[in-house]
Design an enzyme around this catalytic site. Sequence first.
Site, short mmCIF file in Angstrom:
data_model
loop_
_atom_site.label_atom_id
_atom_site.label_comp_id
_atom_site.label_asym_id
_atom_site.label_seq_id
_atom_site.Cartn_x
_atom_site.Cartn_y
_atom_site.Cartn_z
N GLN A 263 35.75 56.41 32.32
CA GLN A 263 35.86 55.87 33.67
C GLN A 263 37.03 56.48 34.43
O GLN A 263 36.99 56.65 35.65
CB GLN A 263 36.00 54.35 33.62
CG GLN A 263 34.76 53.65 33.10
CD GLN A 263 33.50 54.03 33.87
OE1 GLN A 263 33.37 53.74 35.05
NE2 GLN A 263 32.56 54.69 33.19
N HIS A 266 36.50 59.50 36.83
CA HIS A 266 35.91 59.36 38.17
C HIS A 266 36.90 59.69 39.27
O HIS A 266 36.55 60.32 40.27
CB HIS A 266 35.41 57.92 38.37
CG HIS A 266 34.05 57.66 37.84
ND1 HIS A 266 32.90 58.10 38.46
CD2 HIS A 266 33.64 56.99 36.74
CE1 HIS A 266 31.85 57.71 37.76
NE2 HIS A 266 32.26 57.05 36.71
N GLU A 332 34.99 45.40 37.12
CA GLU A 332 33.69 45.97 37.46
C GLU A 332 32.87 46.13 36.18
O GLU A 332 31.71 45.73 36.11
CB GLU A 332 33.88 47.32 38.15
CG GLU A 332 32.59 48.05 38.49
CD GLU A 332 32.81 49.47 38.98
OE1 GLU A 332 31.85 50.06 39.50
OE2 GLU A 332 33.93 50.00 38.82
N HIS A 333 33.48 46.74 35.19
CA HIS A 333 32.86 46.92 33.87
C HIS A 333 33.74 46.23 32.83
O HIS A 333 34.93 46.51 32.75
CB HIS A 333 32.77 48.40 33.49
CG HIS A 333 32.15 49.28 34.52
ND1 HIS A 333 32.90 50.04 35.41
CD2 HIS A 333 30.85 49.52 34.82
CE1 HIS A 333 32.08 50.72 36.20
NE2 HIS A 333 30.84 50.42 35.87
N ASP A 366 26.07 53.22 33.24
CA ASP A 366 26.13 54.16 34.35
C ASP A 366 24.83 54.92 34.52
O ASP A 366 24.51 55.39 35.62
CB ASP A 366 27.27 55.17 34.12
CG ASP A 366 28.63 54.58 34.45
OD1 ASP A 366 28.68 53.54 35.12
OD2 ASP A 366 29.64 55.17 34.02
N HIS A 425 19.49 14.71 69.30
CA HIS A 425 18.82 15.02 68.04
C HIS A 425 17.87 13.90 67.66
O HIS A 425 16.71 14.12 67.29
CB HIS A 425 19.86 15.21 66.91
CG HIS A 425 20.56 16.54 66.95
ND1 HIS A 425 21.34 16.93 67.99
CD2 HIS A 425 20.59 17.56 66.03
CE1 HIS A 425 21.83 18.14 67.74
NE2 HIS A 425 21.38 18.54 66.54
#
Length: 434
Positions: A263, A266, A332-333, A366, A425
Amino acid sequence: MIQNIDLRGLQLSPAELLAAVPRAATDVSAASEIAAELIADVRARGEVALLDQAERLDRVRPEAVRVPAEHVDQAVAALDPAVRRAIEETIRRVRRASAAQVPPAVTTTLADGATILQRWQPIGRVGLYVPGGKAVYPSSVVMNVVPAQVAGVGSIALASPPQNAFDGRVHPTILAVAGLLGIAEIYAMGGAGAVAALAYGVPAIGLDPVQLVTGPGNVYVAAAKRLIRGQAGIDAEAGPTDILVIADAAADPSLIAADLVSQAEHDELAAAVLVTDSADLAVAVEEKLGELAESTAHSGRVTAALGGTQSAIVLVDDLGVAAAFSNAFGPEHLEIQTSEPETTLVLIENAGAIFLGPNSPVSLGDYAAGSNHVLPTGGQARFSAGLGASTFLRSQQIVSYSREALREVADHIAALSTAEALPAHGDAVAARFA
């Protein structure tokens, strides 16, 4: 190389846990001024603005923003057979998993003649953004397009930056995957300008406004998505990727290091975090990280990510504290590499996607797991979910009451409308029984 955070012996409150979480020093709002200028430029000048922005920001000026069909056909024909097989299998798996995210219509009968139908309607038209910066992401085409198709979206526009290496065309692998998925409306545009074009439309090139913009991107894409929200919906403001691994002494340090590096490659701002109750494992993982960071293809990028404020090895007293730290981080992961991963899983509340055991690495998610890899970053998993078929669906309640069913609740409506000082109403109901 990577910072160490020792929380052993501390009794931290939820607020103190949040404060202990390592984060990258990124601020989407800091990019807002530039993003706003790019958006305004596209709204004012349309295609010419998009071409000028491509020339300035992507270092290439495409012949046209809208991709002609022959470019897509050529890309499909030239796609490497092994890559094509991998993409087709990924499409199959993601399509099956996404189908499970479409809720059935449900009718609730509250009384004789009183029903509410809960249905899920697909958004009519969406814009999908596929980044093209430090890496090429054909897998993101799959992750965006397939859930939209499964949800029943009828009109899909796809945008990806023009590539200098391919004479201003969208990367051919991205075009090929779009072609395999039957996407015909593709635009060579990137960044904040692409988000603006999708949201507001560019009539001169046949780009009609979309109702929803999804997909990851850099900080300017995130800022643009924040700015166009209201004109169109968005999935999330995606930031740099992150991974958190919960592990105990039974885990393999080589596998953990490999997953953290996967990761970190990236982006320099990617977060790689290990949380463990084993000091020996922490030392072993740090040693392996040093070895892998030197030998991996993107060594400079990985080293920067691991050495950043957002990455850390965190020592805790036990796996209960590890889970609490993870919930505060909102990864995230999340990988759980413990002797009893299912036991640890019970303690987890906040995560975009969770990978159990040593044979379920984030790399699997992924690409070919069947799960979606467009996930909430920067702690947003604490309050939001990843991309899926449900992203492209809207819940609608259809109310159907007979005259007698309405009469049964007329007095209740009158009482509540009086209590709220909104007598019209109640009058609207009473008029039906005058």
